[in-house]
Design a protein around this motif. Structure first.
Motif, PDB file in Angstrom:
ATOM      1  N   ALA A  98      22.171  80.184  20.955  1.00 25.43           N
ATOM      2  CA  ALA A  98      22.396  80.068  22.395  1.00 25.43           C
ATOM      3  C   ALA A  98      22.430  81.432  23.064  1.00 25.43           C
ATOM      4  CB  ALA A  98      23.700  79.314  22.659  1.00 25.43           C
ATOM      5  N   ILE A  99      23.100  82.390  22.437  1.00 25.69           N
ATOM      6  CA  ILE A  99      23.158  83.744  22.997  1.00 25.69           C
ATOM      7  C   ILE A  99      21.781  84.389  22.952  1.00 25.69           C
ATOM      8  CG2 ILE A  99      24.203  86.022  22.753  1.00 25.69           C
ATOM      9  CD1 ILE A  99      26.618  84.548  21.417  1.00 25.69           C
ATOM     10  N   GLY A 100      21.078  84.197  21.844  1.00 23.54           N
ATOM     11  CA  GLY A 100      19.739  84.761  21.725  1.00 23.54           C
ATOM     12  C   GLY A 100      18.766  84.180  22.724  1.00 23.54           C
ATOM     13  N   ALA A 101      19.008  82.933  23.161  1.00 19.39           N
ATOM     14  CA  ALA A 101      18.092  82.274  24.099  1.00 19.39           C
ATOM     15  C   ALA A 101      18.026  82.998  25.438  1.00 19.39           C
ATOM     16  CB  ALA A 101      18.516  80.827  24.312  1.00 19.39           C
ATOM     17  N   THR A 102      19.070  83.746  25.805  1.00 17.92           N
ATOM     18  CA  THR A 102      19.066  84.420  27.107  1.00 17.92           C
ATOM     19  C   THR A 102      18.042  85.540  27.170  1.00 17.92           C
ATOM     20  OG1 THR A 102      20.835  85.930  26.399  1.00 17.92           O
ATOM     21  CG2 THR A 102      21.492  83.890  27.494  1.00 17.92           C
ATOM     22  N   THR A 103      17.640  86.075  26.027  1.00 16.42           N
ATOM     23  CA  THR A 103      16.631  87.145  26.024  1.00 16.42           C
ATOM     24  C   THR A 103      15.349  86.726  25.319  1.00 16.42           C
ATOM     25  OG1 THR A 103      17.610  88.093  23.998  1.00 16.42           O
ATOM     26  CG2 THR A 103      18.382  88.970  26.103  1.00 16.42           C
ATOM     27  N   SER A 107      11.929  83.526  31.376  1.00 16.80           N
ATOM     28  CA  SER A 107      12.243  82.359  32.200  1.00 16.80           C
ATOM     29  C   SER A 107      13.464  81.593  31.702  1.00 16.80           C
ATOM     30  CB  SER A 107      11.044  81.413  32.260  1.00 16.80           C
ATOM     31  OG  SER A 107      10.745  80.901  30.961  1.00 16.80           O
ATOM     32  N   PHE A 108      14.078  82.046  30.599  1.00 10.91           N
ATOM     33  CA  PHE A 108      15.211  81.342  29.987  1.00 10.91           C
ATOM     34  C   PHE A 108      14.840  79.873  29.791  1.00 10.91           C
ATOM     35  CE2 PHE A 108      20.169  80.986  30.168  1.00 10.91           C
ATOM     36  CZ  PHE A 108      20.172  80.611  28.833  1.00 10.91           C
ATOM     37  N   SER A 109      13.687  79.649  29.171  1.00  7.13           N
ATOM     38  CA  SER A 109      13.145  78.300  29.020  1.00  7.13           C
ATOM     39  C   SER A 109      14.021  77.409  28.146  1.00  7.13           C
ATOM     40  CB  SER A 109      11.734  78.375  28.427  1.00  7.13           C
ATOM     41  OG  SER A 109      11.761  78.962  27.132  1.00  7.13           O
ATOM     42  N   LEU A 110      14.847  78.005  27.298  1.00  2.86           N
ATOM     43  CA  LEU A 110      15.693  77.217  26.398  1.00  2.86           C
ATOM     44  C   LEU A 110      17.100  76.998  26.959  1.00  2.86           C
ATOM     45  CD1 LEU A 110      14.677  78.725  22.935  1.00  2.86           C
ATOM     46  CD2 LEU A 110      13.914  76.589  23.975  1.00  2.86           C
ATOM     47  N   ARG A 111      17.280  77.199  28.261  1.00  4.66           N
ATOM     48  CA  ARG A 111      18.600  77.020  28.859  1.00  4.66           C
ATOM     49  C   ARG A 111      19.211  75.649  28.538  1.00  4.66           C
ATOM     50  NH1 ARG A 111      21.642  79.053  33.300  1.00  4.66           N
ATOM     51  NH2 ARG A 111      19.974  80.492  33.917  1.00  4.66           N
ATOM     52  N   PRO A 112      18.480  74.522  28.702  1.00  2.00           N
ATOM     53  CA  PRO A 112      19.098  73.223  28.390  1.00  2.00           C
ATOM     54  C   PRO A 112      19.596  73.137  26.953  1.00  2.00           C
ATOM     55  CG  PRO A 112      17.059  72.917  29.626  1.00  2.00           C
ATOM     56  CD  PRO A 112      17.104  74.360  29.229  1.00  2.00           C
ATOM     57  N   SER A 113      18.803  73.652  26.016  1.00  2.00           N
ATOM     58  CA  SER A 113      19.235  73.634  24.613  1.00  2.00           C
ATOM     59  C   SER A 113      20.450  74.528  24.412  1.00  2.00           C
ATOM     60  CB  SER A 113      18.092  74.100  23.715  1.00  2.00           C
ATOM     61  OG  SER A 113      16.993  73.215  23.781  1.00  2.00           O
ATOM     62  N   ALA A 114      20.430  75.716  25.031  1.00  2.00           N
ATOM     63  CA  ALA A 114      21.547  76.646  24.878  1.00  2.00           C
ATOM     64  C   ALA A 114      22.839  76.040  25.408  1.00  2.00           C
ATOM     65  CB  ALA A 114      21.233  77.955  25.606  1.00  2.00           C
ATOM     66  N   VAL A 118      26.317  75.155  23.236  1.00  2.00           N
ATOM     67  CA  VAL A 118      27.651  75.606  23.628  1.00  2.00           C
ATOM     68  C   VAL A 118      28.599  74.409  23.726  1.00  2.00           C
ATOM     69  CG1 VAL A 118      29.002  76.658  25.477  1.00  2.00           C
ATOM     70  CG2 VAL A 118      26.814  77.666  24.805  1.00  2.00           C
ATOM     71  N   TYR A 119      28.125  73.313  24.295  1.00  2.00           N
ATOM     72  CA  TYR A 119      28.954  72.100  24.386  1.00  2.00           C
ATOM     73  C   TYR A 119      29.326  71.595  22.991  1.00  2.00           C
ATOM     74  CZ  TYR A 119      28.936  70.967  29.386  1.00  2.00           C
ATOM     75  OH  TYR A 119      29.171  70.949  30.735  1.00  2.00           O
ATOM     76  N   GLU A 120      28.367  71.603  22.074  1.00  2.00           N
ATOM     77  CA  GLU A 120      28.651  71.143  20.714  1.00  2.00           C
ATOM     78  C   GLU A 120      29.735  71.999  20.061  1.00  2.00           C
ATOM     79  OE1 GLU A 120      25.176  70.879  18.308  1.00  2.00           O
ATOM     80  OE2 GLU A 120      24.132  69.468  19.612  1.00  2.00           O
ATOM     81  N   ALA A 121      29.608  73.308  20.206  1.00  2.00           N
ATOM     82  CA  ALA A 121      30.603  74.205  19.619  1.00  2.00           C
ATOM     83  C   ALA A 121      31.971  73.974  20.239  1.00  2.00           C
ATOM     84  CB  ALA A 121      30.160  75.657  19.805  1.00  2.00           C
ATOM     85  N   HIS A 122      31.990  73.774  21.552  1.00  2.00           N
ATOM     86  CA  HIS A 122      33.259  73.541  22.242  1.00  2.00           C
ATOM     87  C   HIS A 122      33.914  72.260  21.735  1.00  2.00           C
ATOM     88  CE1 HIS A 122      36.209  74.190  25.267  1.00  2.00           C
ATOM     89  NE2 HIS A 122      35.470  75.023  25.983  1.00  2.00           N
ATOM     90  N   ALA A 141      33.331  81.799  15.178  1.00  6.47           N
ATOM     91  CA  ALA A 141      32.790  80.807  16.103  1.00  6.47           C
ATOM     92  C   ALA A 141      33.525  80.841  17.440  1.00  6.47           C
ATOM     93  CB  ALA A 141      32.874  79.411  15.479  1.00  6.47           C
ATOM     94  N   ASN A 142      34.846  81.032  17.401  1.00  7.96           N
ATOM     95  CA  ASN A 142      35.611  81.152  18.643  1.00  7.96           C
ATOM     96  C   ASN A 142      35.137  82.334  19.472  1.00  7.96           C
ATOM     97  OD1 ASN A 142      38.078  79.384  19.325  1.00  7.96           O
ATOM     98  ND2 ASN A 142      38.195  79.557  17.089  1.00  7.96           N
ATOM     99  N   ILE A 143      34.908  83.460  18.818  1.00 11.78           N
ATOM    100  CA  ILE A 143      34.452  84.659  19.525  1.00 11.78           C
ATOM    101  C   ILE A 143      33.063  84.440  20.109  1.00 11.78           C
ATOM    102  CG2 ILE A 143      33.806  87.083  19.223  1.00 11.78           C
ATOM    103  CD1 ILE A 143      35.975  87.218  17.021  1.00 11.78           C
ATOM    104  N   LEU A 144      32.170  83.893  19.299  1.00 16.18           N
ATOM    105  CA  LEU A 144      30.809  83.650  19.779  1.00 16.18           C
ATOM    106  C   LEU A 144      30.785  82.631  20.919  1.00 16.18           C
ATOM    107  CD1 LEU A 144      28.858  83.571  16.394  1.00 16.18           C
ATOM    108  CD2 LEU A 144      28.738  85.339  18.158  1.00 16.18           C
ATOM    109  N   LEU A 145      31.703  81.679  20.902  1.00 16.48           N
ATOM    110  CA  LEU A 145      31.769  80.710  21.995  1.00 16.48           C
ATOM    111  C   LEU A 145      32.118  81.411  23.307  1.00 16.48           C
ATOM    112  CD1 LEU A 145      31.706  77.820  23.047  1.00 16.48           C
ATOM    113  CD2 LEU A 145      34.115  77.585  22.365  1.00 16.48           C
ATOM    114  N   LEU A 146      33.033  82.375  23.268  1.00 16.26           N
ATOM    115  CA  LEU A 146      33.376  83.129  24.481  1.00 16.26           C
ATOM    116  C   LEU A 146      32.158  83.869  25.018  1.00 16.26           C
ATOM    117  CD1 LEU A 146      36.803  84.650  23.343  1.00 16.26           C
ATOM    118  CD2 LEU A 146      36.457  82.706  24.892  1.00 16.26           C
TER     119      LEU A 146
END
Length: 553
Positions: A98-103, A107-114, A118-122, A141-146
């Protein structure tokens, strides 16, 4: 005068209402159902590989969370046909993606997946079986979620509140105590280093979220004695029995050098955040200047340290140096910003005005070394984060652009008062202001649904342009009203296009089709830490062991 014209003679407010309604529909479609139970589905491996590299060359260079060789090993094992991936690792992996998807693309084409990852991790981390979360992988995982929440715009405004929970989990696990003081029998060298790295990263996130939110940092130098991480490359940490670690000499670059350098400035930055956000702070100008002096001295030392490490074949990349510059110059802006408005009228605070403006300009150029209007495509990872992300870097870009806009209009009013005709302005500020408009629009193209950023950018540009031409106030107000209508109309067209696409069945982007991993793995929120234990052999991390009351002694 401007608001009066907008309300009585313009359609901008009506168009803005339609934009808000469309934005709500678009955002509602993006949000997965809650709770969003994690699944074993991942993007195609070629895409996953690319997303991981995007993450590793950006976030992981500054905020150390992973032991990269171990992560790569477990990642490759996930793709084995007979694998049964550990739920914790799958959650952690999806946050990295998800973090990698931002770069990944401009166009951030993977925004819906990202967002879904994040929802799954939460969901997974919200399970009530808290004791099973007291392990290094779950803390990672907690840190990466933030980080992922800020990067993808999922509740990014409340990260400061969530950091408090993560900080206290880490303290409950004893990460605020340096492993060396706990005795050699309590942990291995590799685990000790990972504990230092994670504590260091939590401190960094806590500090930055406090600066961003205006909330108190809720941490003091007296609350911990954990030393900074050692100057190690990850492949030096093998976890072998009897391992003896020897850090690289000072001045030799490693994968942890940049994080160590940032930690060296933690006391000065913490003092500034406390000064700005604590209720007991008086905010005197003398104290501001004192903190400025200390911050400059520490920043000069850090810069020399990183430059010393740079060789033709090794050393911090240009991307790392720009990211460090972006992070640290924000403190100069924040420290002097309370005196920026008074400095526009009082010479007593002229130093603060200069610091704020020049730091804001440097911040903007750190994010965008080449003017955006001159770039056919955005290939730079830092620029992509500032455009499509919703976290810290985007906030800095907004603050920098506002400072530049205020300074420009103030300079022009000062020149205009002399009655010398058309006003000439600083070209570097004007270029940055033009960039602000381009940046705001590109942000909307990558998924931002709030039109206010682009609207303000167009309004300020129209005002500056009219003032440059020597228009009287009544004339330039009408120019600004016209710019508002044009901006809102353009935003409405884009949002209507995005909303229409959302109603159509969409094929996955080329090469991004999801696929399950392993056998019949089902990842449910009540899974424990599982078997991903490359650093979990110590009794400290054994959830079946004794209570961790010793960490508070």
């Amino acid at each position: 005068m401007f608001e009066l014209h907008l309300r009585q003679k313009s359609t901008a407010f009506q168009i803005e209402k339609r934009c808000k309604a469309l934005a709500k529909v678009i955002k509602a479609r993006r949000a997965p159902p809650w709770p969003c139970v994690p699944t074993p589905e991942l993007p195609a491996k070629v895409v996953s590989d690319a997303l991981i590299e995007c993450y590793l060359r950006t976030n992981e260079t500054l905020l150390r969370v992973l032991h990269i060789p171990s992560f790569r090993r477990d990642y490759e094992a996930v793709w084995s046909p007979d694998s049964n991936p550990d739920p914790t690792f799958l959650v952690l992996l999806k946050l990295v993606l998800a973090i990698g998807a931002t770069t990944y693309d401009e166009s951030f084409s993977l925004r819906p997946s990202a967002v879904r990852w994040v929802y799954e991790a939460h969901t997974w981390l919200s399970a009530p079986d808290f004791k099973h979360r007291l392990g290094i992988p779950s803390l990672q995982a907690n840190i990466l979620l933030l980080i992922a929440r800020q990067a993808t715009g999922v509740g990014e405004d409340l990260v400061w509140a969530s950091v408090g929970s993560t900080l206290r989990i880490a303290m409950y696990m004893g990460l605020h105590r340096d492993p060396a003081g706990l005795g050699p029998s309590t942990t291995t060298p590799m685990v000790a280093e990972m504990r230092r790295r994670l504590w260091n990263t939590i401190l960094e996130i806590a500090l930055e979220s406090s600066l961003n939110s205006g909330g108190a940092p809720l941490i003091s130098l007296d609350h911990f004695d954990t030393e900074p991480p050692g100057n190690f490359d990850d492949d030096q940490l093998t976890g072998a029995e009897g391992e003896v670690l020897v850090p690289k000499p000072d001045g030799t670059f490693s994968q942890t050098t940049t994080a160590i350098a940032l930690r060296s400035m933690f006391p000065q930055r913490l003092a500034i955040v406390k000064y700005l956000n604590d209720l007991s702070s008086r905010g005197s100008y003398a104290e501001t200047l004192k903190l400025d002096t200390e911050l400059r001295a520490a920043y000069k030392t850090l810069t020399r340290t990183l430059q010393t490490c740079k060789t033709p074949t090794n050393g911090p990349s240009d991307l790392e140096l720009r990211a460090v510059d972006l992070l640290l110059r924000h403190y100069f802006v924040a420290l002097h910003l309370p005196f920026f408005a008074p400095a526009l009228k009082e010479t007593e605070f002229a130093f603060s005005r200069r610091v704020v403006v020049e730091s804001a300009l440097r911040l903007w150029r750190a994010a965008f070394p080449v003017p955006l209007s001159q770039l056919p495509t955005i290939d730079d990872p830092l620029a992509r984060v500032a455009i499509s992300g919703s976290g810290y870097f985007r906030t800095i870009a907004v603050q920098a652009s506002i400072v530049i806009a205020v300074e420009l209009t103030s300079l022009m009013r000062e020149e205009e008062s002399l009655g010398l005709g058309p006003v000439e302005v600083r070209p570097d500020l004007l270029t940055a202001l033009d960039d602000f408009k381009v940046w705001s629009w590109k942000g909307m193209e990558t998924g931002e649904t709030n039109t206010k950023g682009y609207l303000v950018a167009c309004l300020v540009w129209a005002q500056v342009d009219a003032m440059r031409k020597g228009m009287v106030e009544e004339e330039w107000v009408m120019e600004v009203v016209k710019a508002a209508e044009e901006a809102e109309t353009r935003c409405l067209g884009l949002l209507e296009e995005i909303e229409a696409r959302g109603r159509q069945p969409q094929d996955a982007p080329f090469g991004t089709a999801t696929q399950g991993v392993g056998g019949d793995a089902v990842v449910t929120p009540d899974f424990g830490v599982g078997d991903w234990d490359y650093m979990m052999s110590d009794v400290l991390f054994n959830t079946a062991g004794d209570p961790l009351s010793w960490v508070f002694q």
